[in-house]
Design a protein around this motif. Sequence first.
Motif, short mmCIF file in Angstrom:
data_model
loop_
_atom_site.label_atom_id
_atom_site.label_comp_id
_atom_site.label_asym_id
_atom_site.label_seq_id
_atom_site.Cartn_x
_atom_site.Cartn_y
_atom_site.Cartn_z
N ARG A 112 52.47 32.23 44.98
CA ARG A 112 51.37 33.09 44.55
C ARG A 112 50.84 33.89 45.74
N THR A 119 52.52 42.35 46.98
CA THR A 119 51.94 43.33 46.05
C THR A 119 50.99 44.26 46.78
N TYR A 164 40.53 43.39 42.95
CA TYR A 164 41.10 43.20 41.61
C TYR A 164 41.67 41.78 41.46
N PHE A 165 42.36 41.31 42.48
CA PHE A 165 42.93 39.96 42.43
C PHE A 165 41.83 38.90 42.39
N LYS A 166 40.74 39.12 43.14
CA LYS A 166 39.63 38.17 43.11
C LYS A 166 38.95 38.19 41.74
N LYS A 167 38.80 39.38 41.16
CA LYS A 167 38.17 39.50 39.84
C LYS A 167 39.01 38.76 38.78
N LYS A 168 40.32 38.84 38.88
CA LYS A 168 41.22 38.15 37.95
C LYS A 168 41.37 36.68 38.30
N LYS A 169 40.76 36.25 39.42
CA LYS A 169 40.82 34.86 39.91
C LYS A 169 42.27 34.44 40.23
N TRP A 170 42.99 35.37 40.80
CA TRP A 170 44.35 35.06 41.26
C TRP A 170 44.31 34.65 42.73
#
Length: 171
Positions: A112, A119, A164-170
């Motif tokens: 991940r 990415t 964006y990745f933090k908002k999606k909790k990735w």
Amino acid sequence: YFLVLEDLQKEFETLEEQVLFEDGPDPSASVHSLARELLSLRRAVWPMREAASALMRGQIPAVSEEVQIFFRDLYDHIVQIIDWIELMRDSLKGLMDSYRNRVGNSTNAIMRVLTIVATIFIPLTFIAGVYGMNFQIMPELTWPLGYPLIMGFMTLVALGMLLYFKKKKWL
């Protein structure tokens, strides 16, 4: 056989500690070795079950009624040993499954992070590739603020993707 099983149980508990709570070498060889020992023990005990069963049921005329009581006790012990062996074999399978799950989860976490890093850098590499070409008809190349603007844009792209990745909790 009870003493042998107790020793194997201690070995199993030590192996369980290593597998579940320590990051060490792959325990597969130790688990398979212990499983082979249990299988050998089962092969040694299983025929005794049938013999003790015949003796306790009085199928052999030379065995008196008083002695059959002891053979019933022996038969119970043999069944108990076989059950213990089967329980330990099942526990070994569960232990290996737990180890594989732990390794799989660790690998997934690493993948991940690597995927997120890749990415983020893919669009940055594209932008750097476009502006690294030797074309003369790119007006941004002659602007005095062209380089800082492109670097700022690349920073915004990277930060935007991180948010964006933090908002999606990735992350």
